[in-house]
Scaffold this active site. Structure first.
Site, mmCIF file in Angstrom:
data_model
loop_
_atom_site.group_PDB
_atom_site.id
_atom_site.type_symbol
_atom_site.label_atom_id
_atom_site.label_comp_id
_atom_site.label_asym_id
_atom_site.label_seq_id
_atom_site.Cartn_x
_atom_site.Cartn_y
_atom_site.Cartn_z
ATOM 1 N N GLU B 51 0.803 -1.214 0.000
ATOM 2 C CA GLU B 51 0.000 0.000 0.000
ATOM 3 C C GLU B 51 0.848 1.281 0.000
ATOM 4 O O GLU B 51 0.419 2.332 -0.451
ATOM 5 C CB GLU B 51 -0.817 -0.034 1.296
ATOM 6 C CG GLU B 51 -1.996 0.834 1.391
ATOM 7 C CD GLU B 51 -2.822 0.360 2.585
ATOM 8 O OE1 GLU B 51 -3.907 -0.160 2.351
ATOM 9 O OE2 GLU B 51 -2.368 0.486 3.731
ATOM 10 N N SER B 52 2.054 1.179 0.535
ATOM 11 C CA SER B 52 2.935 2.337 0.619
ATOM 12 C C SER B 52 3.366 2.827 -0.757
ATOM 13 O O SER B 52 4.000 3.869 -0.858
ATOM 14 C CB SER B 52 4.171 1.964 1.429
ATOM 15 O OG SER B 52 4.809 0.850 0.839
#
Lengths: 271, 248
Positions: B51-52
């Site tokens: 997700e980063s």
């Protein structure tokens, strides 16, 4: 045009009691030094905005300087709960905390709409969830196909605060590694402060480097190590041991207060 | 080699699920361990997406956070959060997403927001993060959760992430692109949605686990397949690689 200022002066000039403040940084480049300066200057009644409130927001919330939190995920990544965040919501300690809660996709699109100076962003999301009844979200029909889509309101913080690896003497900023939502936060906000690891004569191009021109930034402040215990790729490393240690420090109200007194209020900021 | 614990079996089963898959979306913890194990043993070309914003990360260590430096340094591409959700997750480019939750119901809907009332929660959990849109759009979702009555509940305290909603047809009505949850992998076995009703059904149990034990750990009257399969025991290669990875 960005002014190069010492951090205390930059915080005093740009962040006022009652402001909506977004200190951004998605697990990387979290502006701890600026947040700690804000605490030392005793800012109150803030609306804190951040996709991923982690240790820095746990500290700000635990010290009682926030009246409201706008967010999408509040946890200590890989470790567990944020105990000060939980204590504020579950028990109103040290004060009640008003929440506006979104999904990551919603928050990211809200920042992007703010950066574009549009009133809202269009996306697919939130459908079927209980979040719809507890947050600000709407639906809108596509004018071309009629498809029902989700609308989220633009985020326009009073101030955005971010941390980057480098700035030049004109205040042009470059960050690299995980870019998060920092560029959007700066462009969405009315004012902005960027802390940097170092000021250099000239920015050298970096793979994946995001350059934010100095003329959209209000102040740049040099703060070496200013993202610790988070990290600045290529300059400092993430202090995973501190993220683990925070669990015990923050679990108890008195231990938390003592730690903050010693390491933040009386100290230089970096734990 | 000592026998595998139920937790190790859970990780091995999750890793096996990624054989032949192009890309997987993962958070931290057991799903991350499983995906790295899959790259070591079953699928060296597997694209790990965090997700980063790190796409194609090749971590040597199991990362503590989804934003550890090693993920950015080894990724094929590192993108902003708006780009991650709008260009990669939303259009359904990721094949499989691993998700966890504090509560799971019989249609694999998930709660990661609160235990108790939203305004006066008994336990405030982290919140949605990326899960609602990930679950709506990725090709399929695999839920990884510990099997206990407080996790597998009759009724969620808060519906954070839609799995199969109120059953067959729910996802289509909501306009979701992905197939939704195709498996819930626990430390006791594997639940899969019934093809017709979408209700989770026990289709596989780990070695040494009894069906009644799974029923007792589930907060609703659990549907059980006529003859649930037994999970093939982890091979020496799988278990050796998992233990070596965990020791790094």
């Amino acid at each position: 045009m960005a002014e190069l200022l010492p951090l205390p002066e930059a915080v005093a000039a740009l962040i006022h009691d009652g402001d909506a403040v977004a200190l951004e940084g998605f697990t990387h480049l979290i502006p701890f030094a600026a947040g700690h300066e804000l605490l030392r200057q005793g800012r109150r009644e803030l609306e804190l905005i951040r996709m991923t409130p982690d240790l820095l927001y746990d500290q700000l919330i635990g010290m009682g300087c926030a009246r409201r939190l706008v967010f999408s995920y509040g946890g200590n990544p890989g470790v567990g709960s944020l105990h000060r965040f939980r204590d504020a919501i579950e028990h109103g300690w040290p004060r009640a905390l008003e929440l506006e809660e979104h999904s990551h996709a919603g928050m990211a699109n809200r920042y992007a709409a703010g950066a574009a100076d549009l009133p809202f962003a269009v996306m697919r999301g939130y459908a079927g969830t209980d979040l719809v009844a507890h947050t600000t979200v709407g639906t809108i029909a596509c004018p071309f196909t009629g498809e029902q889509l989700t609308a989220v309101p633009a985020l326009r913080p009073d101030v955005a605060v971010i941390h980057a690896q480098e700035a030049d003497r004109d205040g042009n900023v470059q960050l690299w590694g995980i870019p998060g939502v920092q560029k959007e936060a700066v462009l969405a906000a009315r004012r902005s402060l960027v802390t940097v690891e170092r000021v250099v004569d000239a920015l050298a191009p970096r793979p994946g480097g995001v350059v934010i021109p100095g003329w959209v930034i209000d102040a740049v402040a040099e703060a070496p190590g200013g993202s610790r215990p988070s990290y600045s790729l290529g300059v400092t490393a993430r202090d995973n041991d501190f993220y683990r240690a925070w669990d015990a420090i923050s679990r108890d109200r008195d231990a938390f207060a003592a730690w903050m007194d010693e390491h933040v209020l009386a100290g230089t900021g970096a734990p | 080699m000592s026998a595998a614990t139920n937790g190790e079996v859970q990780t091995v089963v999750a890793a096996r699920r990624l054989t032949g898959v192009r890309s997987v979306f993962i958070g931290v913890g057991r799903p991350s361990t499983a995906a790295i194990l899959a790259r070591m043993v079953h699928n060296p070309g597997l694209v790990l997406v965090y997700e980063s914003g790190t796409i194609g990360a090749k971590p040597f260590h199991v990362p503590l956070s989804i934003g550890d430096g090693e993920l950015a340094e080894t990724a094929d591409s590192v993108v902003s959060v708006p780009e991650m959700f709008n260009y990669w997750i939303g259009p359904g480019r990721i094949d499989v997403a691993f998700l966890g939750a504090a509560q799971v119901d019989r249609f694999a809907n998930l709660n990661s927001t609160v235990i108790g009332d939203y305004d006066r929660p008994r336990t405030r959990l982290p919140g949605a993060g990326g899960a609602p849109e990930i679950a709506a759009s990725c090709g399929e979702v695999v839920v990884v959760a510990p099997h206990a009555p407080r996790t597998f509940v009759e009724r969620l305290d808060f519906l954070t992430t839609v799995g199969h909603g109120d059953g067959a047809g729910a996802r289509e009505r909501l306009g979701f692109r992905g197939a939704g949850p195709t498996a819930v992998i626990t430390d006791l076995g594997v639940l899969e949605p019934d093809p017709a009703t979408k209700e989770l059904t026990l289709t596989q149990i780990h070695e040494g686990v009894e069906v009644d034990q799974v029923r007792e750990a589930t907060g609703w009257a659990l549907a059980v397949a006529p003859a649930p399969a037994t999970t093939p025991a982890p091979t020496d290669q799988e278990l050796g690689a998992l233990r070596e990875l965990s020791s790094r």
